[in-house]
Motif scaffolding. Structure first.
Motif, PDB file in Angstrom:
ATOM      1  N   GLN A 274     -30.310 136.791 -58.434  1.00 43.92           N
ATOM      2  CA  GLN A 274     -28.913 136.360 -58.550  1.00 43.92           C
ATOM      3  C   GLN A 274     -28.798 135.117 -59.440  1.00 43.92           C
ATOM      4  O   GLN A 274     -27.915 135.040 -60.296  1.00 43.92           O
ATOM      5  N   ARG A 275     -29.696 134.149 -59.284  1.00 46.30           N
ATOM      6  CA  ARG A 275     -29.645 132.941 -60.110  1.00 46.30           C
ATOM      7  C   ARG A 275     -29.963 133.254 -61.569  1.00 46.30           C
ATOM      8  O   ARG A 275     -29.343 132.709 -62.477  1.00 46.30           O
ATOM      9  N   THR A 276     -30.919 134.120 -61.794  1.00 43.68           N
ATOM     10  CA  THR A 276     -31.258 134.514 -63.164  1.00 43.68           C
ATOM     11  C   THR A 276     -30.066 135.193 -63.823  1.00 43.68           C
ATOM     12  O   THR A 276     -29.732 134.912 -64.986  1.00 43.68           O
ATOM     13  N   GLN A 277     -29.407 136.085 -63.093  1.00 42.05           N
ATOM     14  CA  GLN A 277     -28.248 136.803 -63.618  1.00 42.05           C
ATOM     15  C   GLN A 277     -27.111 135.835 -63.927  1.00 42.05           C
ATOM     16  O   GLN A 277     -26.494 135.915 -65.001  1.00 42.05           O
ATOM     17  N   SER A 278     -26.839 134.880 -63.024  1.00 42.90           N
ATOM     18  CA  SER A 278     -25.763 133.904 -63.255  1.00 42.90           C
ATOM     19  C   SER A 278     -26.068 133.030 -64.462  1.00 42.90           C
ATOM     20  O   SER A 278     -25.180 132.776 -65.288  1.00 42.90           O
ATOM     21  N   CYS A 279     -27.296 132.586 -64.594  1.00 47.87           N
ATOM     22  CA  CYS A 279     -27.671 131.742 -65.733  1.00 47.87           C
ATOM     23  C   CYS A 279     -27.595 132.515 -67.050  1.00 47.87           C
ATOM     24  O   CYS A 279     -27.169 131.974 -68.079  1.00 47.87           O
ATOM     25  N   THR A 280     -27.981 133.777 -67.022  1.00 51.14           N
ATOM     26  CA  THR A 280     -27.905 134.613 -68.229  1.00 51.14           C
ATOM     27  C   THR A 280     -26.453 134.786 -68.665  1.00 51.14           C
ATOM     28  O   THR A 280     -26.132 134.700 -69.860  1.00 51.14           O
ATOM     29  N   GLU A 281     -25.557 135.021 -67.696  1.00 50.92           N
ATOM     30  CA  GLU A 281     -24.127 135.163 -68.018  1.00 50.92           C
ATOM     31  C   GLU A 281     -23.561 133.870 -68.614  1.00 50.92           C
ATOM     32  O   GLU A 281     -22.813 133.908 -69.599  1.00 50.92           O
ATOM     33  N   LEU A 282     -23.931 132.719 -68.034  1.00 48.67           N
ATOM     34  CA  LEU A 282     -23.460 131.441 -68.567  1.00 48.67           C
ATOM     35  C   LEU A 282     -24.010 131.192 -69.972  1.00 48.67           C
ATOM     36  O   LEU A 282     -23.295 130.699 -70.854  1.00 48.67           O
ATOM     37  N   LEU A 283     -25.248 131.550 -70.204  1.00 49.76           N
ATOM     38  CA  LEU A 283     -25.856 131.379 -71.523  1.00 49.76           C
ATOM     39  C   LEU A 283     -25.175 132.272 -72.562  1.00 49.76           C
ATOM     40  O   LEU A 283     -24.926 131.844 -73.697  1.00 49.76           O
ATOM     41  N   ASP A 284     -24.847 133.493 -72.149  1.00 52.94           N
ATOM     42  CA  ASP A 284     -24.116 134.402 -73.065  1.00 52.94           C
ATOM     43  C   ASP A 284     -22.755 133.824 -73.420  1.00 52.94           C
ATOM     44  O   ASP A 284     -22.332 133.884 -74.589  1.00 52.94           O
ATOM     45  N   LEU A 285     -22.030 133.271 -72.433  1.00 53.91           N
ATOM     46  CA  LEU A 285     -20.718 132.658 -72.700  1.00 53.91           C
ATOM     47  C   LEU A 285     -20.862 131.467 -73.647  1.00 53.91           C
ATOM     48  O   LEU A 285     -20.041 131.261 -74.544  1.00 53.91           O
ATOM     49  N   TYR A 286     -21.890 130.656 -73.454  1.00 54.00           N
ATOM     50  CA  TYR A 286     -22.127 129.496 -74.304  1.00 54.00           C
ATOM     51  C   TYR A 286     -22.422 129.930 -75.745  1.00 54.00           C
ATOM     52  O   TYR A 286     -21.885 129.381 -76.711  1.00 54.00           O
ATOM     53  N   ASN A 287     -23.292 130.938 -75.909  1.00 52.59           N
ATOM     54  CA  ASN A 287     -23.644 131.414 -77.243  1.00 52.59           C
ATOM     55  C   ASN A 287     -22.462 132.061 -77.942  1.00 52.59           C
ATOM     56  O   ASN A 287     -22.349 132.002 -79.168  1.00 52.59           O
ATOM     57  N   ALA A 288     -21.540 132.665 -77.190  1.00 49.41           N
ATOM     58  CA  ALA A 288     -20.374 133.320 -77.784  1.00 49.41           C
ATOM     59  C   ALA A 288     -19.410 132.299 -78.384  1.00 49.41           C
ATOM     60  O   ALA A 288     -18.847 132.523 -79.460  1.00 49.41           O
ATOM     61  N   ASP A 289     -19.163 131.175 -77.682  1.00 48.42           N
ATOM     62  CA  ASP A 289     -18.204 130.184 -78.177  1.00 48.42           C
ATOM     63  C   ASP A 289     -18.614 128.806 -77.643  1.00 48.42           C
ATOM     64  O   ASP A 289     -18.142 128.360 -76.599  1.00 48.42           O
ATOM     65  N   GLU A 290     -19.477 128.116 -78.405  1.00 48.70           N
ATOM     66  CA  GLU A 290     -19.993 126.827 -77.955  1.00 48.70           C
ATOM     67  C   GLU A 290     -18.893 125.787 -77.794  1.00 48.70           C
ATOM     68  O   GLU A 290     -18.919 124.981 -76.867  1.00 48.70           O
ATOM     69  N   ALA A 291     -17.909 125.803 -78.679  1.00 50.12           N
ATOM     70  CA  ALA A 291     -16.855 124.784 -78.670  1.00 50.12           C
ATOM     71  C   ALA A 291     -15.979 124.879 -77.427  1.00 50.12           C
ATOM     72  O   ALA A 291     -15.574 123.859 -76.871  1.00 50.12           O
ATOM     73  N   ARG A 292     -15.666 126.098 -76.980  1.00 49.14           N
ATOM     74  CA  ARG A 292     -14.764 126.273 -75.830  1.00 49.14           C
ATOM     75  C   ARG A 292     -15.495 126.374 -74.494  1.00 49.14           C
ATOM     76  O   ARG A 292     -14.846 126.398 -73.460  1.00 49.14           O
ATOM     77  N   PHE A 293     -16.813 126.445 -74.525  1.00 49.35           N
ATOM     78  CA  PHE A 293     -17.569 126.727 -73.307  1.00 49.35           C
ATOM     79  C   PHE A 293     -17.268 125.735 -72.186  1.00 49.35           C
ATOM     80  O   PHE A 293     -16.901 126.130 -71.076  1.00 49.35           O
TER      81      PHE A 293
END
Length: 176
Positions: free
Chosen positions: A123-142
């Motif tokens: 669960q923690r790995t999955q949550s961190c992966t999702e947050l990392l994907d959001l960050y990589n998609a739009d660093e400025a708005r993250f």
């Protein structure tokens, strides 16, 4: 052996030489042999220390051991120096009682997280992966889109140092 050889009339030098042959490196020093030889000639019967009036009483009596254990159990963070002052015995005697007689050691009582279960790790790995994907998609708005929350309010938290959190424990005590 030395008492026997001294009664035979041997000199300290000869006694020491004979002891070195028999005992090797474990033989006492020449000055010790001389002192013992002289004491045996003066009528001493044993190599054991004789009791002296100025010698401190034995502090490892059951009452003292029980009192120190009671003091530790009342406050597991008590310092050896505090126990020494309270019971009016040396720090070394307190340490000997704690370690040798009570079998206690001092451990850090800070909270240490346990190993996560396989499900928790996933669960923690999955949550961190999702947050990392959001960050990589739009660093400025993250950071402006990230919302965190908790129902616990902590107004002030003073973290203890490892030294302040040390506690005495028996070997059979459960982990902190």
């Amino acid at each position: 052996m030395e008492k026997f050889v001294t009664k035979e009339g041997c000199k300290a030098t000869e006694i020491h030489n004979r002891m070195c042959i028999v005992m090797g490196e474990d033989a006492p020093s020449f000055s010790t042999v001389c002192r013992w030889s002289l004491q045996f000639k003066q009528g001493r019967k044993s190599l054991d220390d004789e009791p002296r009036s100025d010698r401190p009483s034995e502090v490892t009596q059951p009452e003292v051991i029980a009192a120190i254990e009671k003091g530790i159990l009342a406050d597991r963070r008590v310092k050896v120096s505090e126990l020494s002052l309270e019971f009016q015995i040396t720090v070394g005697s307190v340490e000997k009682i704690i370690h040798d007689h009570l079998g206690m050691c001092k451990v850090s009582a800070r909270w240490v997280p346990r190993n996560l279960s396989a499900q928790d790790r996933h669960q923690r790995t999955q949550s961190c992966t999702e947050l990392l994907d959001l960050y990589n998609a739009d660093e400025a708005r993250f950071l402006s889109c990230l919302v965190t929350g908790d129902e616990t309010w902590i107004h002030h938290w003073d973290r203890e140092t490892k030294l302040k959190s040390l506690q005495w424990k028996h070997p059979s005590s459960p982990p902190q």
